[in-house]
Enzyme design. Sequence first.
Site, PDB file in Angstrom:
ATOM      1  N   ARG A  66       0.818  -1.214   0.000  1.00 58.95           N
ATOM      2  CA  ARG A  66       0.000   0.000   0.000  1.00 58.95           C
ATOM      3  C   ARG A  66       0.853   1.266   0.000  1.00 58.95           C
ATOM      4  NH1 ARG A  66      -2.981  -3.826   2.912  1.00 58.95           N
ATOM      5  NH2 ARG A  66      -1.842  -3.309   4.807  1.00 58.95           N
ATOM      6  N   GLU A 103       5.004 -10.642  15.483  1.00 58.43           N
ATOM      7  CA  GLU A 103       4.483 -11.209  16.736  1.00 58.43           C
ATOM      8  C   GLU A 103       4.930 -12.669  16.854  1.00 58.43           C
ATOM      9  OE1 GLU A 103       0.315 -10.626  16.868  1.00 58.43           O
ATOM     10  OE2 GLU A 103       0.153 -11.266  18.971  1.00 58.43           O
TER      11      GLU A 103
HETATM   12  P1  AMP Z   1       4.127  -2.811  11.602  1.00 58.10           P
HETATM   13  O1  AMP Z   1       5.415  -3.353  11.056  1.00 58.10           O
HETATM   14  O2  AMP Z   1       3.602  -3.585  12.773  1.00 58.10           O
HETATM   15  O3  AMP Z   1       4.194  -1.324  11.865  1.00 58.10           O
HETATM   16  O4  AMP Z   1       3.027  -3.049  10.483  1.00 58.10           O
HETATM   17  C1  AMP Z   1       2.917  -2.188   9.424  1.00 58.10           C
HETATM   18  C2  AMP Z   1       2.428  -2.866   8.167  1.00 58.10           C
HETATM   19  O5  AMP Z   1       1.329  -3.742   8.429  1.00 58.10           O
HETATM   20  C3  AMP Z   1       1.925  -1.804   7.208  1.00 58.10           C
HETATM   21  O6  AMP Z   1       2.419  -2.108   5.914  1.00 58.10           O
HETATM   22  C4  AMP Z   1       0.421  -1.879   7.294  1.00 58.10           C
HETATM   23  O7  AMP Z   1      -0.124  -1.769   6.031  1.00 58.10           O
HETATM   24  C5  AMP Z   1       0.102  -3.231   7.924  1.00 58.10           C
HETATM   25  N1  AMP Z   1      -0.827  -3.153   9.070  1.00 58.10           N
HETATM   26  C6  AMP Z   1      -0.541  -3.446  10.365  1.00 58.10           C
HETATM   27  N2  AMP Z   1      -1.619  -3.295  11.164  1.00 58.10           N
HETATM   28  C7  AMP Z   1      -2.628  -2.885  10.353  1.00 58.10           C
HETATM   29  C8  AMP Z   1      -4.016  -2.524  10.564  1.00 58.10           C
HETATM   30  N3  AMP Z   1      -4.586  -2.562  11.780  1.00 58.10           N
HETATM   31  N4  AMP Z   1      -4.740  -2.129   9.501  1.00 58.10           N
HETATM   32  C9  AMP Z   1      -4.174  -2.062   8.254  1.00 58.10           C
HETATM   33  N5  AMP Z   1      -2.897  -2.397   7.989  1.00 58.10           N
HETATM   34  C10 AMP Z   1      -2.120  -2.792   9.012  1.00 58.10           C
END
Ligand code: AMP
Length: 182
Positions: A66, A103
Site C-alpha cells: 500500500r 508477533e
Molecule cells: P508494523 O510493522 O507492525 O508497523 O506493520 C505495518 C504494516 O502492516 C503496514 O504495511 C500496514 O499496512 C500493515 N498493518 C498493520 N496493522 C494494520 C491494521 N490494523 N490495519 C491495516 N494495515 C495494518
Amino acid sequence: MTLSIQDKAVLINAIRDIPDFPKPGIIFKDITTLLADKDAFKVLMNHLAERYSGYNLTHIAGIDARGFIFGAALAQMLGVGFVPIRKKGKLPYTTVSEKYSLEYGVDEVEIHIDAFSGVESPRVLLMDDLIATGGTAYAAANLINKVGAECVEACFVMGLDFLSGQSKLRDLVEVYTVIGVD
Ligand code: AMP
C-alpha cells in the site's frame, strides 16, 4: 501545512474499519475506500505534496504494497523518483535485505542494491499507509541507509498511537503521521 479539522474528518470518514481481519482482535484500517473517493484522495495527496515540497527530496521509497500507491502518486506530484521496498523474493535484481520480528516469527524486506545510484546525496522519504509496531518501517529505513541514501522522514497516512512503534522508529528517523488512531 497542517490539515484543517474538516479535511482530517474527510480522511477519517473515508477509511473503513474491518473488525477481525486478518485475524480475531485486529481492526484492519482499509484504505481502498479512501482511494476510491477522489475528493478524499486529493485532500490527502495535496496535503502531502505541500508538506514535502520544501524537503529537497530526490526519491520516495514505498513499502510493499500500500506504500506503493501513496508513494508513487506523491513522487509524481513532487517530480522525484520512486523506489519500491518489497517483501523477500519479489525484486528481480541484486538486493540488500533486512529481517524484522513479527508477533510470531520473522519477516524480511529488500531493496535493489542500486536503487539510488546515479544520484548524488539521495534524500529519501519513506512512505507507507500505516504504522503499527513499526517493525516494517524500521527495517525499511535501515535499508535506505544501507544502500547509501539518507532517509529524511518516514510518513504514514495513519499511526496506531496506542502501540509503541513510533517512538522506536523515531530513534532512527523523523516520523510524520497524517492521522493518529487511538
Ligand atoms: P508494523 O510493522 O507492525 O508497523 O506493520 C505495518 C504494516 O502492516 C503496514 O504495511 C500496514 O499496512 C500493515 N498493518 C498493520 N496493522 C494494520 C491494521 N490494523 N490495519 C491495516 N494495515 C495494518
